[in-house]
Design a protein around this motif. Structure first.
Motif, PDB file in Angstrom:
ATOM      1  N   VAL A 161       0.954  -1.137  -0.099  1.00 26.52           N
ATOM      2  CA  VAL A 161      -0.030  -0.093   0.017  1.00 26.52           C
ATOM      3  C   VAL A 161       0.950   1.094  -0.003  1.00 26.52           C
ATOM      4  O   VAL A 161       1.899   1.360   0.732  1.00 26.52           O
ATOM      5  CB  VAL A 161      -0.799   0.109   1.291  1.00 26.52           C
ATOM      6  N   TRP A 163       2.671   4.590   0.898  1.00 28.55           N
ATOM      7  CA  TRP A 163       2.638   5.269   2.178  1.00 28.55           C
ATOM      8  C   TRP A 163       2.221   6.877   2.063  1.00 28.55           C
ATOM      9  O   TRP A 163       2.611   7.406   1.049  1.00 28.55           O
ATOM     10  CB  TRP A 163       4.232   5.475   2.641  1.00 28.55           C
ATOM     11  N   SER A 164       1.670   7.248   2.983  1.00 29.04           N
ATOM     12  CA  SER A 164       1.130   8.612   3.042  1.00 29.04           C
ATOM     13  C   SER A 164       1.253   9.354   4.089  1.00 29.04           C
ATOM     14  O   SER A 164       0.708   8.609   5.189  1.00 29.04           O
ATOM     15  CB  SER A 164      -0.524   8.955   2.410  1.00 29.04           C
ATOM     16  N   TRP A 166      -0.346  11.726   5.711  1.00 28.97           N
ATOM     17  CA  TRP A 166      -1.813  11.624   6.181  1.00 28.97           C
ATOM     18  C   TRP A 166      -2.182  10.562   6.892  1.00 28.97           C
ATOM     19  O   TRP A 166      -3.331  10.844   7.742  1.00 28.97           O
ATOM     20  CB  TRP A 166      -2.779  12.452   5.034  1.00 28.97           C
ATOM     21  N   ASP A 167      -1.836   9.360   6.578  1.00 25.93           N
ATOM     22  CA  ASP A 167      -2.216   8.467   7.256  1.00 25.93           C
ATOM     23  C   ASP A 167      -1.880   8.440   8.944  1.00 25.93           C
ATOM     24  O   ASP A 167      -2.470   7.837   9.605  1.00 25.93           O
ATOM     25  CB  ASP A 167      -1.725   6.993   7.002  1.00 25.93           C
ATOM     26  N   TYR A 168      -0.826   9.232   9.171  1.00 23.89           N
ATOM     27  CA  TYR A 168      -0.404   9.288  10.390  1.00 23.89           C
ATOM     28  C   TYR A 168      -0.584  10.771  11.060  1.00 23.89           C
ATOM     29  O   TYR A 168       0.083  11.037  12.175  1.00 23.89           O
ATOM     30  CB  TYR A 168       0.951   8.897  10.614  1.00 23.89           C
ATOM     31  N   TRP A 169      -1.250  11.400  10.572  1.00 24.11           N
ATOM     32  CA  TRP A 169      -1.585  12.731  11.284  1.00 24.11           C
ATOM     33  C   TRP A 169      -1.961  12.957  12.343  1.00 24.11           C
ATOM     34  O   TRP A 169      -1.793  14.051  13.232  1.00 24.11           O
ATOM     35  CB  TRP A 169      -2.580  13.583  10.182  1.00 24.11           C
ATOM     36  N   TYR A 171      -1.316  10.682  14.860  1.00 27.24           N
ATOM     37  CA  TYR A 171       0.009  10.449  15.887  1.00 27.24           C
ATOM     38  C   TYR A 171       0.840  11.522  15.729  1.00 27.24           C
ATOM     39  O   TYR A 171       1.368  11.973  16.969  1.00 27.24           O
ATOM     40  CB  TYR A 171       0.653   9.243  15.373  1.00 27.24           C
TER      41      TYR A 171
END
Length: 331
Positions: A161, A163-164, A166-169, A171
Motif C-alpha cells: 500500500v 505510504w502517505s 496523512w495516514d499518521y496525522w 499520531y
C-alpha cells in the motif's frame, strides 16, 4: 316414566363429572410455540429461534401460576447457541405473550431438526408441574456452491500500500502537542521565581512551655486527688516533649531505657542522667506496676523535673546560643 327421567339425570351428571377435569385443564392450558425465521441457511449463517408462551389475563394475574421456559445448553444437536435474549412480555388484547429469542448457527451440512422445547407449567403452589412441548423444527444447512467447471485461480501476491503522511496525522499531532506541553512545563519551572523559605521564629520556647505545663500540673493537684497514673503520665510527657523540641530527640516514641541511651550525646542532658533515671523508674512503676509512691516521692519527682529543665534551659545570649547549637550538632 319417572324412572327414565331419574336415569337421564344421573347419566347427565356422570357426563358432566367426567368432562369437568377436561374443562379445568382447558382453562389452565398454555399455548407454547417455537418458530424459526428461516428453515434454510448456509454453513456458519445464523438463524433466529423464538420461543413463546401465551397466557390469559387470569393466568397472568394468578401468583401461583408460573411458566418456566426451557434452558438451552450452549450446544444442541448440530446447532450452537450464539446469543440468547432475556425473557420479555407483550400484551395482545386480553392475552399476555412471554417470548425469548435465541440465535443459533450450524457448521454441519445436512437436514437437521431443532428438538422439541419443553416448558414447565405450575398451576398451584403445591401442585406438580405440567409439561407443554413444542414441535420440532427442520432446518437445511447447505454448503457453499462451488463451480468445479472453472479453473482454479492462482493466489495473489501481497500488495504494497503506498505510504502517505496523512495516514499518521493524528499520531503526529499528538506527538507535537506532547512536545509543546513538556517544553512549556520545563520553561515554566525554570523561569518561575523561587520562593524563599519562611523561617518561623517561635515566640515561646520549649523550656517556657514545659515550665508552664509543670506549674499547671502542680496547681491541679492530680496525685493529691488519688490519680497517680495520670500524674506520672503527664509529668513524663512534659519532659519527653521538651526533649523532643529542644534537643531533637524522638523521646515520645522511646522507652525509658532507649531515652536514657539517646541522651548521652547531649552533654547538658546527660549530666542530669541519674535524676532522669530515678524519675522515669518511679513513673514506670506507678503507671505499669500500680506502685503507690509516697508523698515525698511525688514531690521529689516534680522537683527533679524542675531541676532537669533548669539545668538544660537555653541561655539568652547570642554567644551562648551558638554554643548550644554546636552542642546539638555534635549530638
Amino acid at each position: 316414566m319417572y324412572k327414565q327421567q331419574v336415569i337421564k339425570r344421573i347419566f347427565l351428571w356422570c357426563i358432566l363429572g367426567l368432562l369437568s377435569p377436561f374443562s379445568l385443564l382447558a382453562q389452565q392450558a398454555v399455548d407454547v410455540t417455537a418458530k424459526a425465521d428461516t428453515n434454510s441457511i448456509r454453513i456458519g449463517e445464523q438463524i433466529k429461534l423464538q420461543l413463546t408462551a401465551t397466557l390469559t389475563a387470569q393466568q397472568f394475574k394468578d401468583a401461583n401460576f408460573k411458566v418456566l421456559f426451557p434452558v438451552l445448553p450452549d450446544s444442541l444437536a448440530h446447532f450452537e447457541v450464539v446469543t440468547r435474549s432475556s425473557l420479555d412480555t407483550s400484551i395482545n388484547q386480553d392475552q399476555h405473550i412471554l417470548h425469548q429469542t435465541f440465535t443459533l448457527t450450524s457448521f454441519d451440512s445436512g437436514h437437521w431438526e431443532i428438538p422439541p422445547m419443553r416448558f414447565e407449567v405450575f398451576t398451584g403452589a403445591n401442585a406438580a408441574p405440567d409439561s407443554a412441548v413444542t414441535l420440532p423444527i427442520g432446518v437445511d444447512v447447505n454448503t457453499v456452491a462451488v463451480d468445479t467447471t472453472k479453473a482454479f485461480k492462482p493466489i495473489k501476491a501481497v500488495q504494497t500500500v503506498p505510504w502517505s503522511i496523512w495516514d499518521y496525522w493524528l499520531y503526529l499531532a499528538i506527538g507535537a502537542a506532547a512536545v509543546l506541553i513538556i517544553g512549556g512545563l520545563i520553561w515554566y519551572f525554570k523561569s518561575r521565581p523561587k520562593k524563599e523559605p519562611v523561617i518561623k521564629v517561635p515566640t515561646v520556647t520549649p523550656y517556657e512551655i514545659a515550665i508552664a505545663d509543670l506549674k499547671a500540673l502542680k496547681e491541679e493537684k492530680v496525685w493529691q486527688q488519688g490519680d497517680i497514673k495520670q500524674y506520672y503520665t503527664r509529668l513524663t510527657d512534659i519532659l519527653r516533649t521538651y526533649f523532643e523540641h529542644q534537643f531533637g530527640i524522638a523521646a515520645l516514641e522511646q522507652t525509658s531505657e532507649e531515652l536514657l541511651q539517646n541522651i548521652k550525646p547531649v552533654t547538658k542532658l546527660n549530666q542530669q542522667r541519674d535524676k532522669l533515671r530515678s524519675l522515669l523508674s518511679i513513673a514506670d512503676l506507678a503507671k505499669f506496676a500500680k506502685l503507690q509512691p509516697t508523698a515525698d516521692e511525688h514531690e521529689g519527682c516534680m522537683q527533679k523535673a524542675e531541676e532537669i529543665l533548669e539545668w538544660t534551659k537555653p541561655k539568652a545570649g547570642p554567644a551562648e546560643e551558638t554554643g548550644s547549637d554546636a552542642t546539638l550538632e555534635k549530638a
